[in-house]
Scaffold this active site. Sequence first.
Site, mmCIF file in Angstrom:
data_model
loop_
_atom_site.group_PDB
_atom_site.id
_atom_site.type_symbol
_atom_site.label_atom_id
_atom_site.label_comp_id
_atom_site.label_asym_id
_atom_site.label_seq_id
_atom_site.Cartn_x
_atom_site.Cartn_y
_atom_site.Cartn_z
ATOM 1 N N THR A 27 0.845 -1.233 0.000
ATOM 2 C CA THR A 27 0.000 0.000 0.000
ATOM 3 C C THR A 27 0.868 1.266 0.000
ATOM 4 O O THR A 27 1.875 1.328 0.689
ATOM 5 C CB THR A 27 -0.906 0.060 1.261
ATOM 6 O OG1 THR A 27 -1.651 -1.141 1.345
ATOM 7 C CG2 THR A 27 -1.856 1.232 1.213
ATOM 8 N N ARG A 42 -11.242 -10.149 -3.097
ATOM 9 C CA ARG A 42 -10.882 -9.709 -1.746
ATOM 10 C C ARG A 42 -10.688 -8.204 -1.724
ATOM 11 O O ARG A 42 -10.055 -7.621 -2.590
ATOM 12 C CB ARG A 42 -9.596 -10.412 -1.303
ATOM 13 C CG ARG A 42 -9.056 -9.965 0.053
ATOM 14 C CD ARG A 42 -7.949 -8.952 -0.088
ATOM 15 N NE ARG A 42 -7.319 -8.649 1.202
ATOM 16 C CZ ARG A 42 -6.406 -7.708 1.376
ATOM 17 N NH1 ARG A 42 -6.008 -6.971 0.355
ATOM 18 N NH2 ARG A 42 -5.890 -7.492 2.570
ATOM 19 N N GLY A 52 -9.374 -5.083 0.790
ATOM 20 C CA GLY A 52 -8.627 -4.800 2.009
ATOM 21 C C GLY A 52 -9.138 -3.570 2.726
ATOM 22 O O GLY A 52 -10.300 -3.157 2.586
ATOM 23 N N ASP A 53 -8.257 -2.925 3.481
ATOM 24 C CA ASP A 53 -8.657 -1.789 4.298
ATOM 25 C C ASP A 53 -8.771 -0.480 3.532
ATOM 26 O O ASP A 53 -9.530 0.414 3.917
ATOM 27 C CB ASP A 53 -7.647 -1.589 5.435
ATOM 28 C CG ASP A 53 -6.265 -1.221 4.892
ATOM 29 O OD1 ASP A 53 -5.832 -0.066 5.062
ATOM 30 O OD2 ASP A 53 -5.600 -2.094 4.299
ATOM 31 N N GLY A 58 -0.493 -1.920 5.934
ATOM 32 C CA GLY A 58 -0.248 -3.179 6.635
ATOM 33 C C GLY A 58 -1.205 -4.246 6.154
ATOM 34 O O GLY A 58 -1.717 -4.187 5.031
ATOM 35 N N GLY A 86 -4.491 -5.696 5.544
ATOM 36 C CA GLY A 86 -5.763 -5.009 5.421
ATOM 37 C C GLY A 86 -6.843 -5.481 6.371
ATOM 38 O O GLY A 86 -7.566 -4.671 6.975
#
Length: 298
Positions: free
Chosen positions: A181, A209, A211-212, A232, A234
């Site tokens: 990221t 999928r 992530g964050d 980091g 997610g």
Amino acid sequence: MNYVILTHGGVTAPQSGSESCARAADEARRALDAGGEALAAAIGATACLEDDPRFNAGTGSNLRLDGRTVEMDAAVMASDGRFGAVACIERVKNPVLVAAKVVETPHLLLAGAGATAFARQLGFPDHDPVTEEARRKHDRALAALRGEGGDDETTNDAARFHALTATRFWNFDAEPIECDTVGAVVRDTHGRFAAAASTGGSTYSLRGRIGDVPLLGAGIYAGPHGAVAATGVGEEIARRFLARTVYDWLADGVAPARAAQRGVAMFPDVLAVGVLVVGRSGQAIASNRTMPSAQLVG
């Protein structure tokens, strides 16, 4: 009020990437010098980082387990509440620029084929983000998944994913396998804040999928008290609602350096994490692994 620009190339990325983070910060400064607000600066910095193939975002994004699929996430947010994100977007050069266009719609998040079609409608051309380094990284990841070696970080990630490699969960078009990221936060001279982030996702993930990064308050958050960008794993960042949690500490009067340290301390040492934090009283960069980054204050 002085401007502040913080950029990062992803936790666990090599420190040599700091040079590119500095160039991205310069790009953000040029946007501010040209009269742009904090949001334009954060977007410009993140797009610059997406163009560096050493980072897992835009060009250079991770290949998924099938070795063919690349799904990218990106998000932007300004301190006045404007937010836009894309998730699992494919074949665009700068996902963060598409996320910025979502801000102009009634929606917060566009995903998958819809996000890609949205990009095409707005004139973003087809782009293959796969690099030779991404292919080599994918080969190392598969070796670790099969128990054939790999570095510590790859082996640990493979162990966490191993239970999902069974054909029961496989959702790619290819045959089943046997067996990070970038971001920026900005405060402009008018005291406005913004955050932006982009990721190529994790190699060890099923198709679709998310992530964050595109989840409001997880990967990024901005408000009248400051801006936060996280990097980091997610799923772990999302579980802790990391960016909004750190932002709430700023709103409660916690100094940026202390808020950043507390955010990293929320994670066990086995999980890599990093944050960029800028507030009205200062700024901070914190991580528990190497994380290329840059800072400009003017």
